[in-house]
Design a protein around this motif. Structure first.
Motif, PDB file in Angstrom:
ATOM      1  N   GLN A  82      51.896 -20.447  -1.830  1.00  0.00           N
ATOM      2  CA  GLN A  82      52.861 -20.517  -2.929  1.00  0.00           C
ATOM      3  C   GLN A  82      53.033 -21.950  -3.423  1.00  0.00           C
ATOM      4  N   VAL A  83      53.106 -22.892  -2.503  1.00  0.00           N
ATOM      5  CA  VAL A  83      53.251 -24.299  -2.901  1.00  0.00           C
ATOM      6  C   VAL A  83      52.022 -24.740  -3.686  1.00  0.00           C
ATOM      7  N   LYS A  84      50.833 -24.399  -3.201  1.00  0.00           N
ATOM      8  CA  LYS A  84      49.598 -24.779  -3.905  1.00  0.00           C
ATOM      9  C   LYS A  84      49.543 -24.144  -5.290  1.00  0.00           C
ATOM     10  N   GLU A  85      49.869 -22.852  -5.375  1.00  0.00           N
ATOM     11  CA  GLU A  85      49.827 -22.158  -6.664  1.00  0.00           C
ATOM     12  C   GLU A  85      50.881 -22.693  -7.622  1.00  0.00           C
ATOM     13  N   ALA A  86      52.052 -23.032  -7.098  1.00  0.00           N
ATOM     14  CA  ALA A  86      53.101 -23.602  -7.949  1.00  0.00           C
ATOM     15  C   ALA A  86      52.637 -24.933  -8.532  1.00  0.00           C
ATOM     16  N   ARG A  87      52.012 -25.762  -7.695  1.00  0.00           N
ATOM     17  CA  ARG A  87      51.482 -27.042  -8.195  1.00  0.00           C
ATOM     18  C   ARG A  87      50.438 -26.790  -9.272  1.00  0.00           C
ATOM     19  N   LYS A  88      49.596 -25.803  -9.042  1.00  0.00           N
ATOM     20  CA  LYS A  88      48.534 -25.476 -10.005  1.00  0.00           C
ATOM     21  C   LYS A  88      49.129 -25.018 -11.340  1.00  0.00           C
ATOM     22  N   LEU A  89      50.155 -24.153 -11.290  1.00  0.00           N
ATOM     23  CA  LEU A  89      50.809 -23.682 -12.515  1.00  0.00           C
ATOM     24  C   LEU A  89      51.390 -24.840 -13.320  1.00  0.00           C
ATOM     25  N   LEU A  90      51.939 -25.819 -12.613  1.00  0.00           N
ATOM     26  CA  LEU A  90      52.556 -26.962 -13.287  1.00  0.00           C
ATOM     27  C   LEU A  90      51.560 -28.072 -13.605  1.00  0.00           C
ATOM     28  N   GLY A  91      50.354 -27.974 -13.062  1.00  0.00           N
ATOM     29  CA  GLY A  91      49.369 -29.031 -13.263  1.00  0.00           C
ATOM     30  C   GLY A  91      49.697 -30.281 -12.459  1.00  0.00           C
ATOM     31  N   TRP A  92      50.365 -30.106 -11.327  1.00  0.00           N
ATOM     32  CA  TRP A  92      50.792 -31.226 -10.505  1.00  0.00           C
ATOM     33  C   TRP A  92      49.809 -31.505  -9.382  1.00  0.00           C
ATOM     34  N   SER A  93      49.613 -32.758  -9.100  1.00  0.00           N
ATOM     35  CA  SER A  93      48.870 -33.184  -7.915  1.00  0.00           C
ATOM     36  C   SER A  93      49.838 -33.207  -6.729  1.00  0.00           C
ATOM     37  N   VAL A  95      59.221 -23.140 -11.893  1.00  0.00           N
ATOM     38  CA  VAL A  95      58.532 -22.195 -11.013  1.00  0.00           C
ATOM     39  C   VAL A  95      59.546 -21.225 -10.425  1.00  0.00           C
ATOM     40  N   GLU A  96      59.146 -19.965 -10.373  1.00  0.00           N
ATOM     41  CA  GLU A  96      59.971 -18.940  -9.731  1.00  0.00           C
ATOM     42  C   GLU A  96      59.169 -18.360  -8.580  1.00  0.00           C
ATOM     43  N   PHE A  97      59.756 -18.357  -7.394  1.00  0.00           N
ATOM     44  CA  PHE A  97      59.103 -17.774  -6.227  1.00  0.00           C
ATOM     45  C   PHE A  97      59.410 -16.290  -6.221  1.00  0.00           C
ATOM     46  N   THR A  98      58.370 -15.461  -6.079  1.00  0.00           N
ATOM     47  CA  THR A  98      58.518 -14.014  -6.162  1.00  0.00           C
ATOM     48  C   THR A  98      58.092 -13.362  -4.859  1.00  0.00           C
ATOM     49  N   ASN A  99      58.513 -12.140  -4.664  1.00  0.00           N
ATOM     50  CA  ASN A  99      58.142 -11.371  -3.483  1.00  0.00           C
ATOM     51  C   ASN A  99      57.876  -9.928  -3.876  1.00  0.00           C
ATOM     52  N   GLY A 100      56.932  -9.728  -4.783  1.00  0.00           N
ATOM     53  CA  GLY A 100      56.551  -8.375  -5.202  1.00  0.00           C
ATOM     54  C   GLY A 100      55.732  -7.711  -4.113  1.00  0.00           C
ATOM     55  N   ASP A 101      54.454  -7.519  -4.356  1.00  0.00           N
ATOM     56  CA  ASP A 101      53.561  -6.950  -3.344  1.00  0.00           C
ATOM     57  C   ASP A 101      53.361  -7.936  -2.197  1.00  0.00           C
ATOM     58  N   GLY A 102      53.599  -9.184  -2.455  1.00  0.00           N
ATOM     59  CA  GLY A 102      53.479 -10.240  -1.470  1.00  0.00           C
ATOM     60  C   GLY A 102      54.064 -11.494  -2.086  1.00  0.00           C
ATOM     61  N   PRO A 103      54.264 -12.533  -1.283  1.00  0.00           N
ATOM     62  CA  PRO A 103      54.830 -13.764  -1.838  1.00  0.00           C
ATOM     63  C   PRO A 103      53.949 -14.320  -2.947  1.00  0.00           C
ATOM     64  N   GLY A 104      54.570 -14.709  -4.044  1.00  0.00           N
ATOM     65  CA  GLY A 104      53.830 -15.264  -5.163  1.00  0.00           C
ATOM     66  C   GLY A 104      54.671 -16.264  -5.912  1.00  0.00           C
ATOM     67  N   VAL A 105      54.132 -16.752  -7.020  1.00  0.00           N
ATOM     68  CA  VAL A 105      54.845 -17.682  -7.895  1.00  0.00           C
ATOM     69  C   VAL A 105      54.529 -17.333  -9.335  1.00  0.00           C
ATOM     70  N   LYS A 106      55.447 -17.694 -10.215  1.00  0.00           N
ATOM     71  CA  LYS A 106      55.213 -17.558 -11.650  1.00  0.00           C
ATOM     72  C   LYS A 106      56.082 -18.574 -12.347  1.00  0.00           C
ATOM     73  N   LEU A 107      55.768 -18.824 -13.607  1.00  0.00           N
ATOM     74  CA  LEU A 107      56.614 -19.711 -14.415  1.00  0.00           C
ATOM     75  C   LEU A 107      57.693 -18.859 -15.057  1.00  0.00           C
ATOM     76  N   ARG A 108      58.902 -19.398 -15.056  1.00  0.00           N
ATOM     77  CA  ARG A 108      60.000 -18.703 -15.733  1.00  0.00           C
ATOM     78  C   ARG A 108      59.706 -18.671 -17.229  1.00  0.00           C
ATOM     79  N   LYS A 109      60.160 -17.644 -17.877  1.00  0.00           N
ATOM     80  CA  LYS A 109      59.985 -17.557 -19.334  1.00  0.00           C
ATOM     81  C   LYS A 109      60.707 -18.697 -19.990  1.00  0.00           C
ATOM     82  N   GLY A 110      60.093 -19.242 -21.017  1.00  0.00           N
ATOM     83  CA  GLY A 110      60.691 -20.356 -21.734  1.00  0.00           C
ATOM     84  C   GLY A 110      60.316 -21.709 -21.167  1.00  0.00           C
ATOM     85  N   LYS A 111      59.525 -21.752 -20.115  1.00  0.00           N
ATOM     86  CA  LYS A 111      59.100 -23.029 -19.532  1.00  0.00           C
ATOM     87  C   LYS A 111      57.680 -23.309 -19.896  1.00  0.00           C
TER      88      LYS A 111
END
Length: 94
Positions: free
Chosen positions: A25-36, A78-94
């Protein structure tokens, strides 16, 4: 995908359930934001070496460090989710 959960030192079991996020989740969140890792380190005030070791599974983080990482990512959209498994997504409007 092998799911590695964060081990939080100094946290009670109930805290761990409430605040556990995965390395992925941390890696994917960084990827979504384009962060190193360095940018996350600056934003969260957690040393970049600790973040690198955490993401490689070499080190665990304290509750405080994990909380600062999570807060930095969430405040950036970033929003941390727990649908089928732990995940991440960007909140709408971000």
């Amino acid at each position: 995908m092998i799911e590695r959960h964060v081990q939080i030192r100094g946290a009670s079991p109930s805290m761990m359930r409430a605040e556990t996020i995965t390395v992925e989740q941390v890696k994917e969140a960084r990827k979504l934001l384009g962060w190193s890792q360095f940018r996350l380190a600056v934003r969260s005030t957690v040393d970049v070496t600790r973040i690198n070791h955490f993401e490689r599974g070499v080190r665990t983080l304290t509750y405080s460090q994990l909380d600062r990482i999570r807060s930095s990512l969430e405040s950036s959209g970033v929003e941390f989710t727990n649908g089928d498994g732990p995940g991440v997504k960007l909140r709408k409007g971000k």
